[in-house]
Design a protein around this motif. Structure first.
Motif, short mmCIF file in Angstrom:
data_model
loop_
_atom_site.label_atom_id
_atom_site.label_comp_id
_atom_site.label_asym_id
_atom_site.label_seq_id
_atom_site.Cartn_x
_atom_site.Cartn_y
_atom_site.Cartn_z
N UNK A 336 0.85 -1.19 0.00
CA UNK A 336 0.00 0.00 0.00
C UNK A 336 0.89 1.24 0.00
N UNK A 337 0.65 2.14 -0.94
CA UNK A 337 1.36 3.41 -1.01
C UNK A 337 0.36 4.55 -0.92
N UNK A 338 0.72 5.59 -0.20
CA UNK A 338 -0.15 6.76 -0.05
C UNK A 338 0.65 8.00 -0.35
N UNK A 339 0.14 8.82 -1.25
CA UNK A 339 0.74 10.12 -1.56
C UNK A 339 -0.22 11.20 -1.10
N UNK A 340 0.30 12.19 -0.40
CA UNK A 340 -0.56 13.26 0.11
C UNK A 340 -1.19 12.88 1.43
N UNK A 358 -6.01 -4.62 -6.20
CA UNK A 358 -5.13 -3.78 -7.03
C UNK A 358 -5.96 -2.64 -7.61
N UNK A 359 -5.95 -1.52 -6.90
CA UNK A 359 -6.70 -0.34 -7.34
C UNK A 359 -6.18 0.88 -6.58
N UNK A 360 -6.63 2.04 -6.99
CA UNK A 360 -6.26 3.28 -6.32
C UNK A 360 -7.52 4.08 -5.99
N UNK A 361 -7.43 4.87 -4.93
CA UNK A 361 -8.50 5.80 -4.58
C UNK A 361 -7.92 7.21 -4.62
N UNK A 362 -8.49 8.04 -5.49
CA UNK A 362 -8.07 9.44 -5.62
C UNK A 362 -8.97 10.29 -4.73
N UNK A 363 -8.34 11.15 -3.94
CA UNK A 363 -9.08 11.98 -2.99
C UNK A 363 -9.00 13.44 -3.46
N UNK A 364 -10.17 13.99 -3.80
CA UNK A 364 -10.25 15.37 -4.29
C UNK A 364 -10.83 16.27 -3.20
N UNK A 365 -10.22 17.46 -3.07
CA UNK A 365 -10.71 18.44 -2.13
C UNK A 365 -12.05 19.01 -2.64
N UNK A 370 -6.72 17.77 -6.49
CA UNK A 370 -6.29 16.46 -6.03
C UNK A 370 -5.49 16.63 -4.75
N UNK A 371 -5.89 15.93 -3.68
CA UNK A 371 -5.21 16.09 -2.39
C UNK A 371 -4.40 14.90 -1.95
N UNK A 372 -4.83 13.69 -2.34
CA UNK A 372 -4.12 12.48 -1.91
C UNK A 372 -4.56 11.32 -2.79
N UNK A 373 -3.71 10.30 -2.85
CA UNK A 373 -4.03 9.08 -3.59
C UNK A 373 -3.55 7.88 -2.77
N UNK A 374 -4.44 6.93 -2.58
CA UNK A 374 -4.12 5.69 -1.87
C UNK A 374 -4.08 4.56 -2.91
N UNK A 375 -2.93 3.92 -3.07
CA UNK A 375 -2.74 2.93 -4.13
C UNK A 375 -2.37 1.58 -3.53
N UNK A 376 -3.20 0.58 -3.79
CA UNK A 376 -2.95 -0.77 -3.33
C UNK A 376 -2.46 -1.62 -4.50
N UNK A 377 -1.22 -2.06 -4.42
CA UNK A 377 -0.61 -2.89 -5.47
C UNK A 377 -0.66 -2.21 -6.84
N UNK A 378 -0.54 -0.88 -6.84
CA UNK A 378 -0.48 -0.11 -8.09
C UNK A 378 0.72 0.84 -7.97
N UNK A 379 1.92 0.27 -8.01
CA UNK A 379 3.13 1.05 -7.72
C UNK A 379 3.40 2.14 -8.75
N UNK A 380 3.15 1.86 -10.02
CA UNK A 380 3.40 2.88 -11.04
C UNK A 380 2.47 4.07 -10.84
N UNK A 381 1.20 3.80 -10.55
CA UNK A 381 0.27 4.89 -10.30
C UNK A 381 0.72 5.73 -9.11
N UNK A 382 1.25 5.07 -8.10
CA UNK A 382 1.71 5.81 -6.93
C UNK A 382 2.84 6.77 -7.30
N UNK A 383 3.81 6.29 -8.08
CA UNK A 383 4.94 7.14 -8.45
C UNK A 383 4.47 8.32 -9.30
#
Length: 413
Positions: A336-340, A358-365, A370-383
């Motif tokens: 699990x990777x989290x940005x923001x 294997x999916x991501x959740x994009x968090x919009x203010x 875009x404020x944060x992204x939580x990525x489970x087994x989606x390493x490229x999307x996280x980067x």
């Protein structure tokens, strides 16, 4: 608290209290940036400063090897950094000096508090009976008792608790995880929490949510945790993983502003401009969160702060600190990777299949940023999303949800 950068000349001495990731990164970065003054690093831990993230991962699951040092012993002499194995008894702000518990006094031009945090104690009868997990000594004590066929109880379903549970299952230990929240990793998006719960159950972890703990007793080597309305949970070892509290006592004693952490301004200065704070103990301004302040427990974030502060001390920047937090955790083959950083009023957009792992959740203010992204087994999307957030660019919610659109296009403008 002043809102403008310090105009003092470059300092001749920097004293750093705490030799964790933040303190060590700052000391090394100062030398990399050409700082020629005195650097003193203070830490009571008898071990050479070491990596903390592997303690719940490789250290527990790998061969019986010592923890990983942050630097080899010779590094300190090579970089003219003096490591003192002492704590600080008092800070003399007027005289700009610290008194060590050995009785020695060190003067400073700049003092940096990187005192970290300590585990919270479970607030129930017998809560002190639970093993804590913060230091290498804690990790060694736990590892020695993770014997195949034994039973482990983890109180708390945050990152550390779940990593510990997964590591124990890898050693054929039966594991129960108790949390008073309705789901694991309760601050994350519900879809992410649900997926993590499925991963835990696939690992055969007994995950008990909404578990109201009543008391803890220990008899004959067996720890029993009483849970309201449920049978007691018994095990050979029980570990508390319910979060940490910032170490603010030293700052409070010398009159610095403290709350949930040592309060700093946008340049990481405390209410005394000669004293800075960074890492787990620092509470920094953030107008986007309730109360206007945030304290982030993250190794990458602490290292970001340390590199920034070294650049400011050496005159390479006068800009305020720009926060770019990111976090990670993994359990077996799942990462699990989290940005923001998330907010309660975020609008959530799922990219991928949330019923899988294997999916991501994009968090919009609320304003659409875009404020944060939580990525489970989606390493490229996280980067990609880390770079996207750092650049200040955003992506439309409908594009975030569309797997046919390459997110890298947003980086290209």
């Amino acid at each position: 608290m002043s809102l403008t950068p310090s105009t003092e000349p470059h300092p001749a001495s920097v004293v750093i209290v705490g030799a964790g990731h933040a303190g060590m990164e700052l000391a090394g970065r100062l030398r990399e940036q050409g700082f020629t003054g005195r650097v003193d690093l203070l830490d009571q831990d008898s071990d050479t400063p070491y990596e903390r993230p592997p303690l719940t991962k490789e250290f527990l699951t790998g061969p019986q090897v010592p923890h990983s040092p942050l630097r080899r012993p010779a590094w300190f002499d090579e970089h003219r950094i003096t490591l003192h194995r002492h704590g600080v008894a008092a800070i003399d702000r007027e005289g700009r000096s610290v008194k060590l518990d050995s009785g020695r006094t060190l003067s400073y031009d700049v003092l940096v508090l990187a005192t970290g945090a300590e585990p919270r104690e479970l607030p129930v009868a017998g809560g002190r009976e639970l093993q804590t997990f913060r230091t290498s000594a804690d990790a060694a004590a736990v590892r020695d008792r993770l014997v195949p066929g034994s039973r482990l109880t983890v109180v708390g379903a945050g990152f550390l608790g779940l990593e510990l549970a997964a590591a124990a299952r890898g050693r054929d230990v039966a594991v129960s995880v108790l949390t008073n929240e309705s789901r694991p990793l309760g601050r994350l998006a519900p879809d992410v929490s649900a997926a993590v719960g499925r991963i835990m159950r696939e690992l055969d972890v007994d995950l008990l949510c909404e578990a109201r703990l009543v008391s803890v007793t220990r008899r004959g080597g067996i720890t029993s945790v009483a849970v309201e309305g449920r049978p007691d949970v018994t095990s050979d070892l029980a570990v508390a993983s319910i979060g940490v509290s910032p170490r603010i006592e030293l700052a409070a004693r010398c009159g610095l502003a403290v709350n949930d952490g040592i309060e700093t301004d946008q340049w990481l200065r405390t209410s005394d401009t000669a004293i800075h704070a960074l890492g787990d103990c620092a509470s920094i301004p953030d107008p986007e969160v309730p109360g206007g302040r945030i304290r982030i427990e993250s190794v990458p974030h602490a290292q970001q702060q340390a590199r920034y502060l070294a650049d400011r001390i050496t005159g390479r920047t006068g800009d305020p600190f720009a926060m770019q937090p990111w976090f990670w955790s993994h359990w077996g083959t799942h990462r699990l990777n989290i940005a923001g950083f998330s907010r309660a009023d975020d609008h959530l957009v799922v990219r991928g299949d949330p019923s899988g792992t294997a999916f991501s959740v994009f968090r919009f203010r609320p304003d659409g940023r875009l404020g944060a992204v939580e990525s489970l087994n989606r390493n490229r999307e996280h980067l990609i999303t880390r770079r996207l957030l750092a650049s200040g660019r955003t992506v439309a919610p409908e594009h975030a949800a569309d797997l046919h659109l390459d997110l890298a296009d947003a980086l290209r403008g």
